[in-house]
Design a protein around this motif. Sequence first.
Motif, PDB file in Angstrom:
ATOM      1  N   TYR A  17       0.840  -1.205   0.000  1.00  0.00           N
ATOM      2  CA  TYR A  17       0.000   0.000   0.000  1.00  0.00           C
ATOM      3  C   TYR A  17       0.874   1.254   0.000  1.00  0.00           C
ATOM      4  O   TYR A  17       0.615   2.210  -0.738  1.00  0.00           O
ATOM      5  CB  TYR A  17      -0.917   0.012   1.223  1.00  0.00           C
TER       6      TYR A  17
ATOM      7  N   VAL B  26      -8.583   1.312  -4.775  1.00  0.00           N
ATOM      8  CA  VAL B  26      -8.310   0.442  -3.627  1.00  0.00           C
ATOM      9  C   VAL B  26      -8.894  -0.947  -3.874  1.00  0.00           C
ATOM     10  O   VAL B  26      -8.330  -1.964  -3.452  1.00  0.00           O
ATOM     11  CB  VAL B  26      -8.875   1.058  -2.334  1.00  0.00           C
TER      12      VAL B  26
ATOM     13  N   GLN C 197      -4.672   4.352   5.078  1.00  0.00           N
ATOM     14  CA  GLN C 197      -5.255   3.022   4.962  1.00  0.00           C
ATOM     15  C   GLN C 197      -4.573   2.152   6.020  1.00  0.00           C
ATOM     16  O   GLN C 197      -3.376   2.298   6.275  1.00  0.00           O
ATOM     17  CB  GLN C 197      -5.000   2.444   3.569  1.00  0.00           C
TER      18      GLN C 197
END
Length: 550
Positions: free
Chosen positions: A171, A270, A304
């Motif tokens: 990520y 995402v 996130q």
Amino acid sequence: MLKVKCLFKRAGCAGFVGLLAALSCLGAAPAQSAGTEFKKDEAGLYSDVFNDNIYYEFVDTLNFENLYRKISGKKARAQDVNVYDEVPDSVFFTNRHARKRLSAEELARGYRENDGPDLSEALTVVSGKSEGMHPGFFVKDKRGDLYLIKFDPADNLELTTSAEIIGSRIYHAMGYPATQSDIITVLPSKFVVSPDAKFYDHTGFKRPLTAEKLEELLLFIPYTDEGKLRANAIKILSGDNRGPFGFRGNRANDPEDQIPHEHRRELRAVKILASWLNNYDARRSNTMATIVTKDGQSVFERHQMDFNASLGAGTHEAKPPMFTHEHMLDYGEGTKALLSLGLWEKPWQKRWREAGEQTGSPAVGYFDNREFNPGKFKTQLPARAFKNVTRADAFWAAKNIMAFSDDDVRAIVKAAQYKRAEDADMIAKVLIERRDLIGRYWFEHANALDNFDVKGGKLSFEDLAVTYKFEPAAEASYKVAVARMHGRKRRAVTAFESSAPEISLDSAWFDGAETVELTIRVLRQGWKKPGPYVRVLLDKSAIKEIRHQD
């Protein structure tokens, strides 16, 4: 025994997130500028399920725009892309690995606020934590930094701790603000309980956390062969915690958050990244907005978080077979099963049968590419941003994912510290294969042309499907339509075909035109018709705009 195993169980996840929010604020004053107030949003699994899987599923069906787009198949274009069809840097996303390659060391380190917990002295347990029977707690190290300590399931040493490391690194490298996560291996004696520590018992009431209670908890934690505890140490984010930011809506009083989240390409993407990591748990409560002070101004940072249900891991066991194939409450799949009277074998059931109803090794869990379809991947809960993913959004995500080389993937997997080389090799193998499956799928369903440039009277571009060897160069044909543009008025000039990824620009096209628009489609061998378009707007010297078809 059940009583002991449920020792740290409490009523609901909302209390845990609230506790995380409170701990993140210890020693940090709210960083709000005068006259600006940001309401704190609450979070929790129960509220996520109700909002995303029940309430909004019903309300969205009453929205005429959503209904029209669902029937027509015309999805709304992302509102945060620039004229070159790219996502600019923001508090939601910073272009990293695809723009400027990170080294193997940088990929392995991930997001950093420090070098991890100071283990030179004891870690003070300040509060207990548990989700179901997956225990953990909050600790403070010698420097006063706070960490969430999370362990593997009792029968799956390395399963969730490794998934957390790999997920957080990918990520971060992709460009999303993530959390700092490290693996620590310590003796149980490293943890010392604070006199003020509390925990929620199985009835949901707050109780004192004693050394005896902590010792009981650690009875159900897997130990390494050396008799140590392996855990994730996740640093509590700096700043004032304002709760989750989620995948729909926006904060109107935040100048950095003027676009509804369901219309932000990086948040739609995402879903594509989650499909690569097999991250079933990408949902609202696993995002976090914090307020920090920069140059005397209060600004939001949006992270996130919580990747331990990625790869082959579930929350407290190997990932169940239906996960990533169906939502928690999947009305469509439920209806099909009902109408078939249970005779229809679902893809996940076929996959489970072919796997002999067996998962991989305890450290790997249930992670393979059988029946994996990039276009049908589902997270635990539906999200408006994920439903809004267009071909252009998915192409952007896929090309960012394809920027990770085989060696990049192996460097990240190495950071997860699997003891068995076979487990590390299996995880890397599945990730590499799945990366290519995602690239191949979305480069076929979208227009795969990128990296446009004007030089020497020619427009050149790169066919990513050819670059990554998904398609042979000799079998690609580029259909070009030329039009003169006067404001919004378009007048067709000519159309032709090119067998090479470049187009000679005829100066006559620009006569009497403000700009010239080239609409390019790809036709490959075996295709009945050309695929989606990409439109390039240019003048005699430069590209003015690029737009992939949604």
